[in-house]
Design a protein around this motif. Structure first.
Motif, PDB file in Angstrom:
ATOM      1  N   VAL A  41       1.167  -1.225   0.069  1.00 49.04           N
ATOM      2  CA  VAL A  41      -0.289  -0.082  -0.269  1.00 49.04           C
ATOM      3  C   VAL A  41       0.697   0.803   0.042  1.00 49.04           C
ATOM      4  N   VAL A  42       2.002   1.590   0.297  1.00 49.16           N
ATOM      5  CA  VAL A  42       2.681   2.177   0.663  1.00 49.16           C
ATOM      6  C   VAL A  42       3.539   3.021  -0.416  1.00 49.16           C
ATOM      7  N   GLY A  43       3.671   1.665  -1.017  1.00 50.38           N
ATOM      8  CA  GLY A  43       4.511   1.025  -2.786  1.00 50.38           C
ATOM      9  C   GLY A  43       3.712   1.789  -3.316  1.00 50.38           C
ATOM     10  N   LEU A  47       4.034   5.717  -5.867  1.00 51.06           N
ATOM     11  CA  LEU A  47       3.934   5.192  -7.197  1.00 51.06           C
ATOM     12  C   LEU A  47       3.141   6.414  -7.357  1.00 51.06           C
ATOM     13  N   GLY A  48       2.634   6.462  -7.333  1.00 53.84           N
ATOM     14  CA  GLY A  48       0.833   7.116  -7.653  1.00 53.84           C
ATOM     15  C   GLY A  48       1.655   8.972  -7.397  1.00 53.84           C
ATOM     16  N   ALA A 105      -4.603   4.536  -2.838  1.00 62.69           N
ATOM     17  CA  ALA A 105      -3.477   4.429  -2.165  1.00 62.69           C
ATOM     18  C   ALA A 105      -2.693   5.666  -3.756  1.00 62.69           C
ATOM     19  N   ALA A 106      -2.446   4.479  -3.918  1.00 64.89           N
ATOM     20  CA  ALA A 106      -1.960   5.012  -5.936  1.00 64.89           C
ATOM     21  C   ALA A 106      -2.715   6.185  -6.395  1.00 64.89           C
ATOM     22  N   ALA A 107      -4.028   6.561  -5.887  1.00 63.14           N
ATOM     23  CA  ALA A 107      -5.440   7.176  -7.200  1.00 63.14           C
ATOM     24  C   ALA A 107      -4.348   8.540  -5.804  1.00 63.14           C
ATOM     25  N   ALA A 108      -4.925   8.290  -4.465  1.00 62.95           N
ATOM     26  CA  ALA A 108      -4.285   9.732  -3.569  1.00 62.95           C
ATOM     27  C   ALA A 108      -2.848   9.880  -3.818  1.00 62.95           C
TER      28      ALA A 108
END
Length: 114
Positions: A41-43, A47-48, A105-108
């Protein structure tokens, strides 16, 4: 030069994954793979954040660090192991939470940096 950036980022990411997993496991006495979920999730968030940046940041942080930090293979193996242990609900939760939280998470991260 780009390959060196990926190499350095991946080295830092892999060590970060190892240390994060050890830290999370020391805090949770559970068979649920909290460490892998955390790094994935952190990754995804990181990346996002770097998506759409220049090639230097993409190589160092996106491909290198995030590639070294996150782990699809461990996520898959741990899910299979939960299934083999008869922990079907935990296996399903691992898949659903990993996918939903990772994409969110990526979207955020992407929205936060745009």
């Amino acid at each position: 030069m780009t390959a060196l950036l990926v190499f350095v980022g991946a080295a830092v990411g892999a060590v970060s994954r190892y240390l994060t997993d050890r830290f999370v496991r020391s805090r949770h006495d559970s068979v649920f793979p909290w460490g892998t979920l955390t790094v994935n999730v952190v990754g995804s968030f990181v990346l996002g954040c770097v998506a759409g940046t220049g090639p230097t940041w993409t190589a160092l942080v996106g491909t290198g660090f995030c590639g070294g930090l996150t782990t699809y293979s461990t996520f898959s193996f741990e899910t299979v192991r939960l299934l083999e242990d008869g922990r079907h609900r935990q296996a399903l939760a691992n898949v659903v939470v990993s996918l939903v939280a990772g994409v969110a998470a990526a979207a955020a991260g992407y929205l936060l940096t745009r």
